[in-house]
Every structure is written in structure tokens, then in C-alpha cells.
Design a protein around this motif. Structure first.
Motif, PDB file in Angstrom:
ATOM      1  N   ASN A   1      -1.013  13.505  -0.925  1.00 57.35           N
ATOM      2  CA  ASN A   1      -1.502  13.272  -2.293  1.00 57.35           C
ATOM      3  C   ASN A   1      -0.450  12.588  -3.162  1.00 57.35           C
ATOM      4  O   ASN A   1      -0.751  11.699  -3.951  1.00 57.35           O
ATOM      5  N   LYS A   2       0.805  13.000  -2.981  1.00 60.86           N
ATOM      6  CA  LYS A   2       1.907  12.407  -3.746  1.00 60.86           C
ATOM      7  C   LYS A   2       2.054  10.921  -3.397  1.00 60.86           C
ATOM      8  O   LYS A   2       2.257  10.078  -4.272  1.00 60.86           O
ATOM      9  N   ALA A   3       1.938  10.592  -2.104  1.00 64.39           N
ATOM     10  CA  ALA A   3       2.066   9.199  -1.665  1.00 64.39           C
ATOM     11  C   ALA A   3       0.956   8.339  -2.264  1.00 64.39           C
ATOM     12  O   ALA A   3       1.193   7.208  -2.718  1.00 64.39           O
ATOM     13  N   LEU A   4      -0.265   8.895  -2.293  1.00 62.81           N
ATOM     14  CA  LEU A   4      -1.404   8.154  -2.877  1.00 62.81           C
ATOM     15  C   LEU A   4      -1.186   7.939  -4.372  1.00 62.81           C
ATOM     16  O   LEU A   4      -1.431   6.852  -4.905  1.00 62.81           O
ATOM     17  N   GLU A   5      -0.683   8.959  -5.024  1.00 63.15           N
ATOM     18  CA  GLU A   5      -0.440   8.899  -6.465  1.00 63.15           C
ATOM     19  C   GLU A   5       0.641   7.856  -6.811  1.00 63.15           C
ATOM     20  O   GLU A   5       0.552   7.142  -7.807  1.00 63.15           O
ATOM     21  N   LEU A   6       1.661   7.741  -5.945  1.00 61.54           N
ATOM     22  CA  LEU A   6       2.756   6.795  -6.205  1.00 61.54           C
ATOM     23  C   LEU A   6       2.330   5.334  -5.995  1.00 61.54           C
ATOM     24  O   LEU A   6       2.954   4.418  -6.515  1.00 61.54           O
ATOM     25  N   GLY A   7       1.305   5.144  -5.172  1.00 58.09           N
ATOM     26  CA  GLY A   7       0.715   3.801  -5.044  1.00 58.09           C
ATOM     27  C   GLY A   7       1.340   2.848  -4.044  1.00 58.09           C
ATOM     28  O   GLY A   7       0.712   1.924  -3.581  1.00 58.09           O
TER      29      GLY A   7
ATOM     30  N   GLY B   1       0.793  -1.233   0.000  1.00 59.83           N
ATOM     31  CA  GLY B   1       0.000   0.000   0.000  1.00 59.83           C
ATOM     32  C   GLY B   1       0.822   1.279   0.000  1.00 59.83           C
ATOM     33  O   GLY B   1       2.032   1.265   0.226  1.00 59.83           O
ATOM     34  N   PRO B   2       0.143   2.417  -0.260  1.00 63.70           N
ATOM     35  CA  PRO B   2       0.803   3.727  -0.270  1.00 63.70           C
ATOM     36  C   PRO B   2       1.444   4.019   1.094  1.00 63.70           C
ATOM     37  O   PRO B   2       0.933   3.554   2.127  1.00 63.70           O
ATOM     38  N   PHE B   3       2.519   4.802   1.085  1.00 59.49           N
ATOM     39  CA  PHE B   3       3.207   5.019   2.366  1.00 59.49           C
ATOM     40  C   PHE B   3       4.001   6.318   2.381  1.00 59.49           C
ATOM     41  O   PHE B   3       4.351   6.880   1.342  1.00 59.49           O
ATOM     42  N   ILE B   4       4.291   6.765   3.613  1.00 67.90           N
ATOM     43  CA  ILE B   4       5.214   7.885   3.847  1.00 67.90           C
ATOM     44  C   ILE B   4       6.213   7.432   4.916  1.00 67.90           C
ATOM     45  O   ILE B   4       5.818   6.872   5.944  1.00 67.90           O
ATOM     46  N   VAL B   5       7.482   7.666   4.645  1.00 66.72           N
ATOM     47  CA  VAL B   5       8.553   7.354   5.599  1.00 66.72           C
ATOM     48  C   VAL B   5       8.913   8.663   6.316  1.00 66.72           C
ATOM     49  O   VAL B   5       9.181   9.673   5.660  1.00 66.72           O
ATOM     50  N   VAL B   6       8.883   8.640   7.650  1.00 63.08           N
ATOM     51  CA  VAL B   6       9.193   9.857   8.413  1.00 63.08           C
ATOM     52  C   VAL B   6      10.526   9.685   9.129  1.00 63.08           C
ATOM     53  O   VAL B   6      10.698   8.763   9.926  1.00 63.08           O
TER      54      VAL B   6
END
Length: 548
Positions: free
Chosen positions: A353-359, A236-241
Motif C-alpha cells: 500500500n505504501k509503494a502504491l501511495e508513493l507512486g 511506476g510504483p515499485f518495491i526494492v528487495v
């Protein structure tokens, strides 16, 4: 050295002596010059501000915040963006003029105070030469060494204080100390003995700021509890912090709730999983990758976004430059920056939005878990078990193996050391140095995990709290405990941590992988004689020396 870049503030400095062409960190001579001049300006402001303090006047907290952010911005691997540096330099001149007006009529002679920022970038870069570390060739090497050590301690303190201030905690004593210590560096009448007093005071302030940050994080997010963290990826979509700032992570978790985005910690954010008020979010799914120096390889073309909240940022590769975002004082030329409004709120919709777009990732990996969350409260809840196990001979020794990680060879010492620690000993670890061995199996001793992760680099305070409580239980001093500290350093927060431990009277620290280039032979000798600091040798020999 005149007119040439010179920086030796981090462990990786070129040849162990100093970077003169370009920083090993990626800092250009232009950025190095602007950072030198910004510190020069801070010293100038402080010459006026200390006059106000001497009259018992309070200093405007917006000045404090500016000084803190400027110091933090010049710490290794934080900000590489020329525009932000120019902006801070211009603001420094406004504050300096304001400070000057407030003490009109009083004599201030330091060059740093009298200097006025030039109008053009070209002239600013020319002026920056006189702010260089090595500009005054006649300055006594030991005086320079102690001044620089104080400066790097202040940078570390600023990083921690910035984190606490963001969640509305601060110490007035630390706030005032910035100005006092910066002004001290301009005072040529002070001898080595005088300066060493301020170096010791920098250690005291480092303890103080870690105490403030510990209180801030424990009160705001509840005290860490032992928590298992998945170190493999999920679909799934993700963000690394990455970074250190818990509040940034919290805001991102709030704004991504219910959006089908997985949030992973990275680097020094790993300990956040132990805080109940962060861990309650089910989409905080795990930790991604290893320590900061592996980021270029690990972020290479990943189908998700990265948020850098504090250091350690490396030059982003083109394969992920469009999906890495910075916030707070962090920056790199050409990457998107997310600022906060006057209430401290940040709008993360662009990165979301960018994370969702990248998939995101296409499939789950098998779950592999490690344990975090052994802050002082969690660890000391087992104090009785620990004390009894030591008395019964079940636990022989404690080893604090931690600190900063780095890319230079020689750091596998820490992995080897951890692996050689006998089975009847406990390893405490903190900061990103833990990535050298935190995925290995260490088993248990006396019913406790043998590897206890006590948190971020500022949680050196937790280690001290644990040590002091054990010393109390055994009715002995901190240096009489069966405890050895094996510390790795890289940047200036590690300098603040080391000064804090020395301020608490901790002796016999093993320090590596190399000794700081900014310590002159005499200053190093003073630290060795006073605090018995030992450079690391080989894991086998050091272990033998410790266990006898």
C-alpha cells in the motif's frame, strides 16, 4: 578493555584493530554489549545441550532455530534494534533453564552455563562486560583468535542455514554442530591443536550448509539459467528487495501480482533473476542500484519502498526511514518490521500500500542489461566446450573474483584486476563484490561470455562444483587447475566461505582488501603455511604472479 565496547568481527573495524567507541557499522556500545551477552548465553545453553547429545538424545529444533537466529542477528549489519535484542536475551534464559532441567544432576562448570540473566536492562549491560571478547586479559592470544574465528564461521553458517530452514531444508549434522562448537569455546582444557581441529570442522560444516542451501534453492526455484537483467528503472510504483532470502522475494511477488507494482532486486538478491520460478513473474523487472554500502545514497528519498530481508542494513536516513521495512532477523530502531506467522507466511500489504501511495518513478530509463544465472548446472552444461577450449589454448585461465563488497577505499583493486584479466581468460564472480565490475563489457571467449555470474555468496559452493568438475575432466587436483581465487571479505559469511574453501583443500587464495584483525600473527602464519593464503598486493603484480 574491560567495560568498553570491543568488536573486530568485520573487515572495516576501526584502524584494522577493533571498534571501541561505536561500530563502523553503526552499532552502539549498548547493542554490542547485548550481542556479546547473547553469544555468552548461547555458549551456556550449549554446555547443557552437548550433554544431551553425548547421551544420544535429539535436541529440540526450536532450540536450534533460536541459536541460529541469535547467531545471525549478531552478524555485521543485521540488527540494530535494542528491543529485539532484549527479547532474544529473555528467550535465551528460558531455553537455558529448560536445558538445565534436562541434564539435572550432571556436572556443568562453565561460567557461561551457570550465569542467569539479570532482571533489569541496567544490570544486563553491566553483566555483558564479562562476555566481552577481551574480558579475559590472560587468555592466550592464539586461543582467542581461533575461538573467535570459529565463532564468526558459525555466524556465517547460521545465515545460510536460516535461509535453507525457511524453505524447510536443514542438516541435522550442522544443527548439532552449533552446540558442539559453542560449548568448545568455553572449554579451557583445550589447547591450540584441539581448537584447530574444530576450526577445520567449521569449514566442513560450512561446505555442508552451502550444499543444503544449494539443493534447497535449486529444487524449490529450479536451477538458475543465464538470464538478462535490466539495471535501469521503469515507470511506476515499485518495491526494492534487498538481502538473500528467495522465499521472501517469492512471497512478495505472489502478493504484488496484478497490482501494477514493479519489483526490483538489490544487492545480493540480483542472482534471483536466474531462477525460473522467480523469473516467471513479469513484474520482477530488474535490479536497482549497486552493492550494499551505496544504499544510503541510492535509497535517498526514492518514490518507492525497500524491503530488507537479511543483511546488509545501514542506518536508514530520515529521507527514506518511513519507506524501508525489515523482516526476518533484520531490524533497526524505529523502522517497520514484518514478521511471519507460524506457517512462515508474511503479510506484505503494508509495504504494498505504501509503494502504491508513493507512486514510483515517472518515466522509463533506456534498458541496459547484464547477464546472471551461471550456477554450476548452467556453467557445467558447457563443460565440453570449456574443456576443449582449454586444451586448444583458447582459454588460458579462470579467475574467481568475488566475495563481499565494502565501503573502505582499496576495493577498486577488484575492478582494476577484472579489467586487466587478459581476453583469453574467463572471470567467474559471486556475491556483492561483483558490483565493482558487473556492468562493464567483457565480451566473449570460445563462444562463452567472459564474465560468468554464479550467484550469491553461498554460491561459493557452485564455484567449487565447477572447479571439481573441471579437475575431474582434466584428471588433476583442484589446485592444479588454471584457476585463481581472488576473494574479498567483509563480514562473517565470508569467513564461512573462506573456511569452506580451505576445508576443500583449496590453496593459494588471494585475500583482501585487508587481513582479518581477529587472526593473531601465529594463527595467520598457520593459515599461510598450511593453505598458502596470500594477502593481495597490486592487480598488476598479483596477475603477473598468477600467469607467470
Amino acid at each position: 578493555m574491560q567495560g568498553k565496547m570491543f568488536c573486530f568481527q568485520c573487515e572495516q573495524t576501526f584502524g584494522g584493530k577493533g571498534c571501541t567507541k561505536v561500530g563502523v557499522c553503526g552499532k552502539t556500545p549498548e547493542i554490542a554489549a547485548m550481542q556479546d551477552l547473547l553469544i555468552y548465553q548461547l555458549k551456556g545453553i550449549s554446555c547443557y545441550a552437548t550433554k544431551l547429545l553425548a547421551k544420544g538424545e535429539k535436541i529440540d529444533k526450536s532450540w536450534v532455530s533460536f541459536i541460529e537466529n541469535s547467531l545471525f542477528m549478531t552478524l555485521t549489519n543485521v540488527n540494530f534494534d535494542p528491543e529485539s535484542h532484549m527479547d532474544m536475551l529473555k528467550r535465551s534464559q528460558v531455553i537455558k533453564e529448560d536445558a538445565r532441567k534436562k541434564v539435572a544432576g550432571e556436572e556443568v562448570t562453565a561460567q557461561e552455563a551457570l550465569y542467569n540473566l539479570s532482571d533489569t536492562k541496567e544490570q544486563i549491560l553491566e553483566d555483558a562486560k564479562k562476555a566481552g571478547v577481551m574480558f579475559d586479559e590472560d587468555l592466550d592470544a592464539d586461543i582467542r583468535s581461533v575461538r573467535e574465528t570459529i565463532k564468526y564461521g558459525l555466524k556465517g553458517i547460521a545465515a545460510y542455514a536460516h535461509q535453507a530452514r525457511f524453505i524447510k531444508y536443514n542438516s541435522d549434522e550442522v544443527d548439532d554442530f552449533y552446540f558442539i562448537a559453542l560449548a568448545v569455546m568455553t572449554d579451557d582444557s583445550l589447547n591450540l591443536k584441539d581448537l584447530i581441529k574444530y576450526l577445520v570442522k567449521t569449514g566442513d560444516m560450512s561446505v555442508k550448509v552451502m550444499e543444503v542451501l544449494d539443493k534447497a534453492n535449486n529444487e524449490k526455484y529450479d536451477s538458475p539459467t543465464p538470464t538478462k537483467v535490466n539495471v535501469n528503472i521503469k515507470k511506476g510504483p515499485f518495491i526494492v528487495v534487498s538481502g538473500h532470502d528467495l522465499r521472501d522475494l517469492e512471497m512478495l511477488l505472489e502478493q504484488t501480482e496484478g497490482k501494477g507494482i514493479n519489483i526490483y532486486t538489490h544487492g545480493e538478491m540480483l542472482p534471483c533473476h536466474g531462477y525460473p520460478k522467480l523469473n516467471k513473474y513479469p513484474h520482477l523487472v530488474g535490479n536497482f542500484g549497486g552493492a550494499w554500502q551505496d544504499q544510503q545514497k541510492q535509497f535517498d528519498g526514492i518514490p518507492g519502498c525497500i524491503l530488507m530481508t537479511t543483511n546488509c542494513l545501514m542506518k536508514p536516513r530520515d529521507s527514506y526511514k518511513d519507506r524501508i521495512f525489515s523482516t526476518s532477523v533484520v531490524g533497526w530502531d524505529g523502522i517497520k518490521h514484518i514478521s511471519n506467522d507460524e506457517n512462515g507466511h508474511k503479510d506484505f500489504s503494508e509495504i504494498i500500500n505504501k509503494a502504491l501511495e508513493l507512486g514510483g518513478f515517472e518515466k522509463d530509463e533506456e534498458v541496459k542489461e547484464i547477464l546472471v544465472g551461471f550456477g554450476h548446472k548452467a556453467t557445467l552444461s558447457h563443460a565440453e566446450t570449456i574443456v576443449n577450449a582449454v586444451k586448444e589454448g583458447k582459454i588460458r585461465h579462470f579467475f574467481l573474483i568475488g566475495g563481499c563488497d565494502g565501503a573502505r577505499p582499496g576495493r577498486n583493486y577488484y575492478t582494476e584486476f577484472a579489467q586487466l584479466v587478459p581476453k583469453d581468460c574467463i572471470i567467474l564472480t559471486l556475491a556483492c563484490g561483483k558490483y565493482r565490475f558487473n556492468k562493464l563489457e567483457f565480451g566473449t571467449v570460445a563462444g562463452l561470455p567472459r564474465l560468468l555470474d554464479i550467484g550469491q555468496c553461498n554460491d561459493a559452493y557452485s564455484a567449487v562444483r565447477i572447479a571439481l568438475a573441471l579437475a575431474d575432466a582434466f584428471k588433476c587436483g583442484i589446485n592444479d587447475l588454471p584457476l585463481a581465487m581472488i576473494i574479498s571479505w567483509y563480514e562473517q559469511k565470508a569467513v564461512a566461505d573462506l573456511l569452506a574453501l580451505l576445508s576443500l583443500g583449496v590453496k593459494g587464495i588471494y585475500l583482501g582488501p585487508t587481513l582479518p584483525a581477529f587472526l593473531s600473527p601465529n594463527v595467520l602464519q598457520f593459515l599461510v603455511d598450511t593453505f598458502d593464503i596470500k594477502p593481495i598486493s597490486t592487480p598488476e603484480d598479483d596477475l603477473k604472479q598468477i600467469l607467470g
